[in-house]
Design a protein around this motif. Structure first.
Motif, mmCIF file in Angstrom:
data_model
loop_
_atom_site.group_PDB
_atom_site.id
_atom_site.type_symbol
_atom_site.label_atom_id
_atom_site.label_comp_id
_atom_site.label_asym_id
_atom_site.label_seq_id
_atom_site.Cartn_x
_atom_site.Cartn_y
_atom_site.Cartn_z
ATOM 1 N N GLY A 10 0.786 -1.228 0.000
ATOM 2 C CA GLY A 10 0.000 0.000 0.000
ATOM 3 C C GLY A 10 0.814 1.272 0.000
ATOM 4 O O GLY A 10 0.240 2.367 0.025
ATOM 5 N N ALA A 11 2.145 1.157 -0.061
ATOM 6 C CA ALA A 11 2.996 2.344 -0.013
ATOM 7 C C ALA A 11 2.946 3.115 -1.324
ATOM 8 O O ALA A 11 2.967 2.531 -2.405
ATOM 9 N N ASN A 12 2.898 4.436 -1.227
ATOM 10 C CA ASN A 12 2.977 5.334 -2.371
ATOM 11 C C ASN A 12 4.220 6.207 -2.211
ATOM 12 O O ASN A 12 4.364 6.908 -1.206
ATOM 13 N N VAL A 13 5.116 6.158 -3.197
ATOM 14 C CA VAL A 13 6.408 6.844 -3.102
ATOM 15 C C VAL A 13 6.429 8.047 -4.030
ATOM 16 O O VAL A 13 6.072 7.943 -5.209
ATOM 17 N N THR A 14 6.847 9.193 -3.494
ATOM 18 C CA THR A 14 6.986 10.422 -4.279
ATOM 19 C C THR A 14 8.388 10.976 -4.067
ATOM 20 O O THR A 14 8.816 11.183 -2.925
ATOM 21 N N ARG A 15 9.104 11.198 -5.181
ATOM 22 C CA ARG A 15 10.444 11.791 -5.129
ATOM 23 C C ARG A 15 10.332 13.239 -5.586
ATOM 24 O O ARG A 15 9.839 13.526 -6.690
ATOM 25 N N PHE A 16 10.792 14.173 -4.765
ATOM 26 C CA PHE A 16 10.658 15.587 -5.046
ATOM 27 C C PHE A 16 11.914 16.132 -5.730
ATOM 28 O O PHE A 16 12.975 15.489 -5.696
ATOM 29 N N PRO A 17 11.819 17.314 -6.368
ATOM 30 C CA PRO A 17 12.981 17.891 -7.065
ATOM 31 C C PRO A 17 14.196 18.105 -6.162
ATOM 32 O O PRO A 17 15.331 18.083 -6.645
ATOM 33 N N ASP A 18 13.996 18.323 -4.861
ATOM 34 C CA ASP A 18 15.130 18.503 -3.957
ATOM 35 C C ASP A 18 15.704 17.173 -3.482
ATOM 36 O O ASP A 18 16.535 17.141 -2.573
ATOM 37 N N ASN A 19 15.233 16.046 -4.096
ATOM 38 C CA ASN A 19 15.685 14.687 -3.791
ATOM 39 C C ASN A 19 15.190 14.156 -2.450
ATOM 40 O O ASN A 19 15.619 13.070 -2.028
ATOM 41 N N SER A 20 14.331 14.870 -1.777
ATOM 42 C CA SER A 20 13.681 14.306 -0.604
ATOM 43 C C SER A 20 12.594 13.332 -1.075
ATOM 44 O O SER A 20 12.128 13.401 -2.222
ATOM 45 N N THR A 21 12.208 12.426 -0.203
ATOM 46 C CA THR A 21 11.260 11.369 -0.558
ATOM 47 C C THR A 21 10.117 11.346 0.434
ATOM 48 O O THR A 21 10.332 11.474 1.642
ATOM 49 N N GLN A 22 8.916 11.157 -0.082
ATOM 50 C CA GLN A 22 7.732 11.023 0.764
ATOM 51 C C GLN A 22 7.083 9.672 0.489
ATOM 52 O O GLN A 22 6.831 9.312 -0.657
ATOM 53 N N VAL A 23 6.824 8.921 1.553
ATOM 54 C CA VAL A 23 6.167 7.624 1.447
ATOM 55 C C VAL A 23 4.887 7.687 2.263
ATOM 56 O O VAL A 23 4.914 8.078 3.442
ATOM 57 N N THR A 24 3.759 7.319 1.665
ATOM 58 C CA THR A 24 2.473 7.419 2.346
ATOM 59 C C THR A 24 1.716 6.098 2.275
ATOM 60 O O THR A 24 1.865 5.321 1.334
ATOM 61 N N TRP A 25 0.911 5.869 3.299
ATOM 62 C CA TRP A 25 -0.051 4.768 3.339
ATOM 63 C C TRP A 25 -1.394 5.357 3.739
ATOM 64 O O TRP A 25 -1.473 6.180 4.660
ATOM 65 N N ASN A 26 -2.456 4.939 3.074
ATOM 66 C CA ASN A 26 -3.790 5.440 3.375
ATOM 67 C C ASN A 26 -4.594 4.408 4.154
ATOM 68 O O ASN A 26 -4.688 3.239 3.756
ATOM 69 N N LYS A 27 -5.155 4.840 5.282
ATOM 70 C CA LYS A 27 -6.037 4.015 6.104
ATOM 71 C C LYS A 27 -5.433 2.640 6.366
ATOM 72 O O LYS A 27 -5.988 1.612 5.987
ATOM 73 N N THR A 28 -4.301 2.644 7.020
ATOM 74 C CA THR A 28 -3.612 1.401 7.350
ATOM 75 C C THR A 28 -3.494 1.262 8.859
ATOM 76 O O THR A 28 -3.473 2.257 9.591
ATOM 77 N N THR A 29 -3.408 0.030 9.333
ATOM 78 C CA THR A 29 -3.201 -0.215 10.754
ATOM 79 C C THR A 29 -1.744 -0.569 11.055
ATOM 80 O O THR A 29 -1.406 -0.815 12.216
#
Length: 212
Positions: free
Chosen positions: A151-170
């Motif tokens: 369920g992980a969603n990975v986003t790589r930003f222009p500054d090379n930082s990374t965001q990983v999100t999960w929606n409605k998970t336990t």
């Protein structure tokens, strides 16, 4: 006068339908939010976790067998949903996770906790929207080095930082790596290719050419 059974059944059916309509009309409770920021040194993280109708919060990690493992936290703050800081009491028992207690209500608890082996995980009693931010020195895109629960969603930003999100998970589980580990992986892969060529070369040289 006694109500006929048929009328009572009709009344019960109407009441059941009305209750079902009301239940469907009321939207389900939204998931709470949990936000984690891995600090640049990779040895700690800052957390912010929403609490709903809660009167305590335990500072614990999950062990190999699913048990609660105590963690040492610092900079603990508790804020009510109106933005007001709230006092709390510590409960500490030997070999058991620390616990804070406070009046029952909705809050956001924030703290800093240690991080080991580039591994971050969490478990919740109710669904949460989880957001993990990694600084530019870390990555999760190489599956040979990273690990992400379903369920992980990975986003790589222009500054090379990374965001990983999960929606409605336990629960969630994340392993990340730095550039040094990725360089070691490529060096090891190159070494294995060279070794394979060296080992296969005598066999290829000894092969007889096909007779015409």
């Amino acid at each position: 006068m006694r109500t006929p059974d048929r009328d009572r059944r009709r009344f019960a059916l109407a009441a059941l339908c009305a209750a079902l309509i009301i239940a469907l009309a009321v939207p389900s409770a939204a998931a709470l939010n949990a936000t984690y920021l891995v600090l640049p040194n990779g040895t700690s993280y800052a957390a912010s976790v929403d609490l709903a109708d809660a009167s305590n919060y335990m500072f614990a990690d999950t062990g190999i067998l699913g048990e609660n493992v105590p963690i040492t936290v610092t900079n603990v703050t508790l804020v009510a949903d109106n933005g007001t800081p709230v006092d709390f009491n510590w409960t500490k028992q030997w070999s058991a996770p620390s616990l804070i207690t406070f009046p029952k209500g909705n809050y956001t608890v924030a703290y800093i906790a240690p991080l080991r082996d580039n591994h971050l995980q969490g478990n919740y009693l109710t669904p949460y929207n989880v957001n993990v931010t990694l600084p530019d020195v870390y990555d999760v895109r190489n599956p040979l080095l990273a690990g992400l629960s379903l369920g992980a969603n990975v986003t790589r930003f222009p500054d090379n930082s990374t965001q990983v999100t999960w929606n409605k998970t336990t629960s969630f589980d994340l392993r990340f790596y730095d550039q040094g580990r990725e360089d070691l992986l490529y060096m090891f892969a190159e070494f294995m290719i060279i070794l394979a060529v060296i080992l296969l070369m005598p066999f290829l040289l000894m092969r007889k050419p096909p007779q015409v």
